[in-house]
Design a protein around this motif. Structure first.
Motif, PDB file in Angstrom:
ATOM      1  N   VAL A 194       0.851  -1.194   0.000  1.00  0.00           N
ATOM      2  CA  VAL A 194       0.000   0.000   0.000  1.00  0.00           C
ATOM      3  C   VAL A 194       0.884   1.242   0.000  1.00  0.00           C
ATOM      4  N   LEU A 195       0.748   2.043  -1.052  1.00  0.00           N
ATOM      5  CA  LEU A 195       1.615   3.210  -1.240  1.00  0.00           C
ATOM      6  C   LEU A 195       0.784   4.488  -1.256  1.00  0.00           C
ATOM      7  N   PRO A 196       1.046   5.411  -0.317  1.00  0.00           N
ATOM      8  CA  PRO A 196       0.293   6.671  -0.306  1.00  0.00           C
ATOM      9  C   PRO A 196       0.911   7.712  -1.244  1.00  0.00           C
ATOM     10  N   ILE A 197       0.051   8.486  -1.879  1.00  0.00           N
ATOM     11  CA  ILE A 197       0.465   9.568  -2.774  1.00  0.00           C
ATOM     12  C   ILE A 197      -0.377  10.797  -2.469  1.00  0.00           C
ATOM     13  N   ILE A 198       0.273  11.942  -2.387  1.00  0.00           N
ATOM     14  CA  ILE A 198      -0.438  13.203  -2.207  1.00  0.00           C
ATOM     15  C   ILE A 198      -0.072  14.121  -3.368  1.00  0.00           C
ATOM     16  N   HIS A 199      -1.058  14.759  -3.947  1.00  0.00           N
ATOM     17  CA  HIS A 199      -0.787  15.688  -5.051  1.00  0.00           C
ATOM     18  C   HIS A 199      -1.485  17.024  -4.794  1.00  0.00           C
ATOM     19  N   HIS A 200      -0.987  18.036  -5.462  1.00  0.00           N
ATOM     20  CA  HIS A 200      -1.545  19.382  -5.325  1.00  0.00           C
ATOM     21  C   HIS A 200      -1.397  20.086  -6.670  1.00  0.00           C
ATOM     22  N   GLY A 201      -2.458  20.728  -7.123  1.00  0.00           N
ATOM     23  CA  GLY A 201      -2.394  21.476  -8.373  1.00  0.00           C
ATOM     24  C   GLY A 201      -3.418  21.053  -9.402  1.00  0.00           C
ATOM     25  N   PHE A 202      -3.882  19.804  -9.320  1.00  0.00           N
ATOM     26  CA  PHE A 202      -4.876  19.363 -10.287  1.00  0.00           C
ATOM     27  C   PHE A 202      -6.208  20.099 -10.115  1.00  0.00           C
ATOM     28  N   HIS A 203      -6.450  20.619  -8.925  1.00  0.00           N
ATOM     29  CA  HIS A 203      -7.669  21.404  -8.708  1.00  0.00           C
ATOM     30  C   HIS A 203      -7.626  22.721  -9.480  1.00  0.00           C
TER      31      HIS A 203
END
Length: 281
Positions: A177-186
Protein backbone atom coordinates in the motif's frame (compact mmCIF):
# COMPACT_ATOMS: atom_id res chain seq x y z
CA UNK A 1 -25.40 -1.42 -17.29
CA UNK A 2 -21.78 -1.54 -16.17
CA UNK A 3 -22.03 -5.16 -15.08
CA UNK A 4 -22.87 -6.22 -18.62
CA UNK A 5 -19.57 -4.79 -19.85
CA UNK A 6 -17.22 -6.76 -17.67
CA UNK A 7 -16.19 -8.56 -20.84
CA UNK A 8 -14.72 -5.29 -22.18
CA UNK A 9 -12.29 -5.22 -19.24
CA UNK A 10 -10.79 -8.57 -20.16
CA UNK A 11 -7.19 -8.51 -21.35
CA UNK A 12 -7.99 -10.65 -24.38
CA UNK A 13 -11.00 -8.60 -25.52
CA UNK A 14 -10.53 -8.25 -29.30
CA UNK A 15 -6.91 -9.39 -28.83
CA UNK A 16 -6.23 -6.42 -26.55
CA UNK A 17 -6.35 -3.89 -29.38
CA UNK A 18 -9.07 -1.62 -27.91
CA UNK A 19 -7.18 -1.46 -24.61
CA UNK A 20 -3.94 -0.50 -26.35
CA UNK A 21 -5.72 2.23 -28.32
CA UNK A 22 -7.56 3.69 -25.34
CA UNK A 23 -4.52 3.65 -23.05
CA UNK A 24 -2.34 5.18 -25.80
CA UNK A 25 -4.84 8.00 -26.33
CA UNK A 26 -5.41 8.63 -22.62
CA UNK A 27 -1.68 8.33 -21.94
CA UNK A 28 -0.90 10.92 -24.61
CA UNK A 29 -3.53 13.22 -23.12
CA UNK A 30 -2.07 12.82 -19.62
CA UNK A 31 1.49 13.41 -20.82
CA UNK A 32 0.41 16.53 -22.70
CA UNK A 33 -1.49 18.06 -19.79
CA UNK A 34 0.93 17.09 -17.01
CA UNK A 35 4.31 17.38 -18.71
CA UNK A 36 3.88 19.82 -21.60
CA UNK A 37 1.26 22.49 -20.95
CA UNK A 38 1.75 22.47 -17.17
CA UNK A 39 4.79 22.14 -14.89
CA UNK A 40 5.00 19.05 -12.70
CA UNK A 41 7.47 18.16 -9.96
CA UNK A 42 7.55 14.68 -8.43
CA UNK A 43 9.15 13.69 -5.14
CA UNK A 44 10.24 10.07 -4.59
CA UNK A 45 9.16 8.92 -8.06
CA UNK A 46 11.62 6.01 -7.98
CA UNK A 47 9.61 4.26 -5.26
CA UNK A 48 6.47 4.26 -7.38
CA UNK A 49 8.33 3.29 -10.54
CA UNK A 50 10.03 0.37 -8.81
CA UNK A 51 6.78 -0.98 -7.36
CA UNK A 52 4.91 -0.59 -10.64
CA UNK A 53 7.63 -2.26 -12.71
CA UNK A 54 9.33 -4.82 -10.51
CA UNK A 55 7.55 -5.65 -7.25
CA UNK A 56 7.62 -9.35 -6.28
CA UNK A 57 5.65 -11.55 -8.71
CA UNK A 58 2.05 -12.06 -7.66
CA UNK A 59 2.08 -9.34 -4.99
CA UNK A 60 -0.63 -6.74 -5.63
CA UNK A 61 -0.10 -3.01 -5.28
CA UNK A 62 -2.66 -0.50 -4.01
CA UNK A 63 -1.88 3.18 -4.41
CA UNK A 64 -4.05 5.64 -2.48
CA UNK A 65 -4.25 9.38 -2.98
CA UNK A 66 -6.24 12.48 -2.22
CA UNK A 67 -8.81 13.50 -4.81
CA UNK A 68 -8.67 17.12 -6.02
CA UNK A 69 -10.23 16.90 -9.49
CA UNK A 70 -12.14 14.63 -11.83
CA UNK A 71 -8.93 14.26 -13.87
CA UNK A 72 -6.55 13.20 -11.07
CA UNK A 73 -6.52 9.85 -12.80
CA UNK A 74 -5.06 9.69 -15.45
CA UNK A 75 -3.21 13.01 -15.12
CA UNK A 76 -1.21 11.98 -12.06
CA UNK A 77 0.50 9.26 -14.11
CA UNK A 78 1.49 11.66 -16.90
CA UNK A 79 4.74 12.88 -15.35
CA UNK A 80 8.01 12.45 -17.23
CA UNK A 81 9.47 8.97 -16.95
CA UNK A 82 6.27 7.17 -16.02
CA UNK A 83 5.37 4.23 -18.34
CA UNK A 84 1.77 5.26 -18.90
CA UNK A 85 1.52 3.55 -22.31
CA UNK A 86 2.28 0.03 -21.01
CA UNK A 87 -1.07 -1.76 -20.91
CA UNK A 88 0.26 -4.71 -18.91
CA UNK A 89 1.40 -2.71 -15.91
CA UNK A 90 -1.17 0.09 -16.15
CA UNK A 91 -3.26 0.60 -13.04
CA UNK A 92 -6.79 -0.53 -12.46
CA UNK A 93 -8.79 2.23 -10.79
CA UNK A 94 -12.05 2.42 -8.86
CA UNK A 95 -14.31 4.96 -10.58
CA UNK A 96 -17.68 6.49 -9.73
CA UNK A 97 -20.37 4.69 -11.69
CA UNK A 98 -22.64 7.75 -11.90
CA UNK A 99 -19.88 9.85 -13.53
CA UNK A 100 -17.86 7.47 -15.71
CA UNK A 101 -20.53 4.92 -16.66
CA UNK A 102 -23.45 7.16 -17.63
CA UNK A 103 -24.04 5.53 -21.02
CA UNK A 104 -22.88 2.62 -23.14
CA UNK A 105 -20.09 4.54 -24.87
CA UNK A 106 -18.58 5.83 -21.63
CA UNK A 107 -18.95 2.40 -20.05
CA UNK A 108 -17.09 0.71 -22.88
CA UNK A 109 -14.24 3.25 -22.95
CA UNK A 110 -13.71 3.21 -19.20
CA UNK A 111 -13.97 -0.57 -19.04
CA UNK A 112 -11.38 -0.99 -21.78
CA UNK A 113 -9.24 1.56 -19.93
CA UNK A 114 -9.05 -0.69 -16.84
CA UNK A 115 -11.66 1.11 -14.74
CA UNK A 116 -13.90 -0.65 -12.22
CA UNK A 117 -17.27 1.01 -11.55
CA UNK A 118 -18.24 1.64 -7.94
CA UNK A 119 -21.74 2.62 -6.84
CA UNK A 120 -21.57 5.39 -4.25
CA UNK A 121 -23.31 4.19 -1.12
CA UNK A 122 -23.37 0.63 -2.43
CA UNK A 123 -21.24 -0.69 0.42
CA UNK A 124 -18.04 -2.71 0.53
CA UNK A 125 -19.71 -5.94 -0.61
CA UNK A 126 -21.18 -4.59 -3.82
CA UNK A 127 -20.55 -6.61 -6.98
CA UNK A 128 -17.62 -4.65 -8.35
CA UNK A 129 -15.67 -4.65 -5.10
CA UNK A 130 -15.40 -8.39 -5.70
CA UNK A 131 -14.08 -7.59 -9.16
CA UNK A 132 -11.43 -5.35 -7.59
CA UNK A 133 -10.49 -8.25 -5.31
CA UNK A 134 -10.08 -10.46 -8.38
CA UNK A 135 -7.60 -7.98 -9.85
CA UNK A 136 -5.65 -7.97 -6.57
CA UNK A 137 -5.71 -11.77 -6.56
CA UNK A 138 -4.01 -11.57 -9.96
CA UNK A 139 -1.22 -9.46 -8.47
CA UNK A 140 -2.35 -6.32 -10.31
CA UNK A 141 -1.98 -2.64 -9.41
CA UNK A 142 -5.14 -0.89 -8.18
CA UNK A 143 -5.52 2.83 -7.48
CA UNK A 144 -8.19 4.17 -5.14
CA UNK A 145 -9.34 7.54 -3.82
CA UNK A 146 -10.31 6.52 -0.29
CA UNK A 147 -11.81 9.91 0.62
CA UNK A 148 -14.61 8.89 -1.74
CA UNK A 149 -15.18 12.19 -3.55
CA UNK A 150 -13.45 15.26 -4.97
CA UNK A 151 -12.31 17.87 -2.44
CA UNK A 152 -10.70 20.96 -3.94
CA UNK A 153 -9.93 22.68 -0.65
CA UNK A 154 -6.34 22.49 0.61
CA UNK A 155 -7.37 20.86 3.88
CA UNK A 156 -6.43 17.86 6.05
CA UNK A 157 -7.28 14.41 4.71
CA UNK A 158 -10.90 13.57 5.45
CA UNK A 159 -12.16 10.43 7.16
CA UNK A 160 -11.65 7.59 4.70
CA UNK A 161 -14.30 5.25 3.37
CA UNK A 162 -13.87 1.60 4.31
CA UNK A 163 -13.68 0.22 0.77
CA UNK A 164 -9.89 0.39 0.43
CA UNK A 165 -9.35 -1.06 3.89
CA UNK A 166 -11.69 -3.96 3.14
CA UNK A 167 -9.75 -4.81 -0.02
CA UNK A 168 -6.46 -4.79 1.90
CA UNK A 169 -7.88 -7.09 4.57
CA UNK A 170 -9.73 -9.49 2.24
CA UNK A 171 -6.99 -9.91 -0.37
CA UNK A 172 -5.39 -13.40 -0.11
CA UNK A 173 -1.94 -11.79 -0.47
CA UNK A 174 -1.65 -8.57 1.50
CA UNK A 175 -1.09 -5.76 -1.02
CA UNK A 176 1.73 -3.28 -0.89
CA UNK A 177 0.00 0.00 0.00
CA UNK A 178 1.61 3.21 -1.24
CA UNK A 179 0.29 6.67 -0.31
CA UNK A 180 0.47 9.57 -2.77
CA UNK A 181 -0.44 13.20 -2.21
CA UNK A 182 -0.79 15.69 -5.05
CA UNK A 183 -1.55 19.38 -5.33
CA UNK A 184 -2.39 21.48 -8.37
CA UNK A 185 -4.88 19.36 -10.29
CA UNK A 186 -7.67 21.40 -8.71
CA UNK A 187 -6.29 24.38 -10.64
CA UNK A 188 -5.93 22.39 -13.86
CA UNK A 189 -9.58 21.27 -13.64
CA UNK A 190 -11.46 23.48 -11.16
CA UNK A 191 -14.96 22.34 -10.25
CA UNK A 192 -16.37 25.88 -10.50
CA UNK A 193 -14.73 27.79 -13.33
CA UNK A 194 -17.40 29.23 -15.61
CA UNK A 195 -20.96 29.64 -14.31
CA UNK A 196 -20.20 27.14 -11.58
CA UNK A 197 -19.07 24.44 -14.01
CA UNK A 198 -15.78 22.80 -14.94
CA UNK A 199 -13.85 24.17 -17.94
CA UNK A 200 -14.35 22.21 -21.19
CA UNK A 201 -10.60 21.47 -21.36
CA UNK A 202 -7.81 21.31 -18.75
CA UNK A 203 -6.20 24.66 -17.98
CA UNK A 204 -2.52 25.33 -18.65
CA UNK A 205 0.44 27.09 -17.03
CA UNK A 206 -0.33 25.58 -13.62
CA UNK A 207 2.13 24.04 -11.18
CA UNK A 208 1.50 20.45 -10.14
CA UNK A 209 3.28 18.71 -7.27
CA UNK A 210 3.17 14.97 -6.61
CA UNK A 211 4.58 13.62 -3.34
CA UNK A 212 5.02 9.85 -3.23
CA UNK A 213 5.48 8.24 0.15
CA UNK A 214 6.83 4.92 1.32
CA UNK A 215 4.78 1.71 1.64
CA UNK A 216 2.55 1.47 4.71
CA UNK A 217 3.20 -1.58 6.86
CA UNK A 218 0.21 -3.55 8.18
CA UNK A 219 0.49 -6.38 10.68
CA UNK A 220 -2.88 -7.81 9.71
CA UNK A 221 -2.77 -10.98 11.85
CA UNK A 222 -2.12 -8.93 14.99
CA UNK A 223 -4.61 -6.25 13.95
CA UNK A 224 -7.25 -8.92 13.29
CA UNK A 225 -6.78 -10.46 16.73
CA UNK A 226 -7.06 -7.02 18.30
CA UNK A 227 -10.23 -6.36 16.29
CA UNK A 228 -11.80 -9.61 17.53
CA UNK A 229 -10.97 -8.79 21.15
CA UNK A 230 -12.10 -5.15 20.98
CA UNK A 231 -15.30 -5.84 19.08
CA UNK A 232 -16.46 -8.26 21.77
CA UNK A 233 -16.54 -5.42 24.26
CA UNK A 234 -18.26 -2.89 22.04
CA UNK A 235 -21.64 -2.29 20.49
CA UNK A 236 -21.56 -2.23 16.70
CA UNK A 237 -24.64 -1.95 14.47
CA UNK A 238 -24.78 -4.80 11.97
CA UNK A 239 -26.32 -5.08 8.50
CA UNK A 240 -25.53 -8.69 7.67
CA UNK A 241 -21.99 -8.76 6.29
CA UNK A 242 -20.61 -12.25 5.61
CA UNK A 243 -17.65 -13.48 7.60
CA UNK A 244 -14.26 -13.03 5.99
CA UNK A 245 -12.15 -16.00 4.91
CA UNK A 246 -10.22 -15.80 8.18
CA UNK A 247 -13.38 -15.83 10.26
CA UNK A 248 -13.94 -12.17 11.15
CA UNK A 249 -17.57 -11.38 11.90
CA UNK A 250 -19.12 -8.05 11.02
CA UNK A 251 -18.28 -6.36 14.31
CA UNK A 252 -14.61 -7.35 14.04
CA UNK A 253 -14.53 -6.25 10.41
CA UNK A 254 -15.89 -2.83 11.29
CA UNK A 255 -13.26 -2.37 13.98
CA UNK A 256 -10.46 -3.61 11.70
CA UNK A 257 -11.52 -1.51 8.69
CA UNK A 258 -11.65 1.54 10.92
CA UNK A 259 -8.16 0.82 12.26
CA UNK A 260 -6.67 0.23 8.78
CA UNK A 261 -8.38 3.34 7.40
CA UNK A 262 -7.07 5.48 10.25
CA UNK A 263 -3.55 4.21 9.62
CA UNK A 264 -3.81 5.11 5.91
CA UNK A 265 -5.35 8.49 6.71
CA UNK A 266 -2.54 9.28 9.16
CA UNK A 267 0.12 8.32 6.58
CA UNK A 268 -1.55 10.48 3.93
CA UNK A 269 -1.83 13.42 6.30
CA UNK A 270 1.85 13.16 7.28
CA UNK A 271 2.69 13.14 3.58
CA UNK A 272 0.47 16.15 2.98
CA UNK A 273 2.17 18.10 5.78
CA UNK A 274 5.58 17.07 4.50
CA UNK A 275 4.61 18.17 1.02
CA UNK A 276 3.57 21.61 2.24
CA UNK A 277 6.87 22.12 4.08
CA UNK A 278 8.81 20.63 1.14
CA UNK A 279 7.21 23.05 -1.31
CA UNK A 280 7.92 26.05 0.92
CA UNK A 281 11.64 25.23 1.22
Amino acid sequence: MSGTMKWAARKDHLKGIPRKVVIAVIGSFAKTVTSLINTTSVHNADTLLHLVRSRPHGVPLITVSNHMSTLDDPLMWGFKGFPIFDTDIARWVLTAEDICFRNSLYSYIFRVGKCIPITRGGGIYQEHMNEALERLNDGEWLHTFPEGKVYQEDAPIRRLKWGTASLIVRAPITPIVLPIIHHGFHEVMPEKFIFGRRPPLPLCNKKINIIIGDPIEFDLPAMSQMAIAKSRNGSFPTIGWPRTSNGLDEAAQRYLYTTVSEQIQAAMERLRCYGKSFLKS
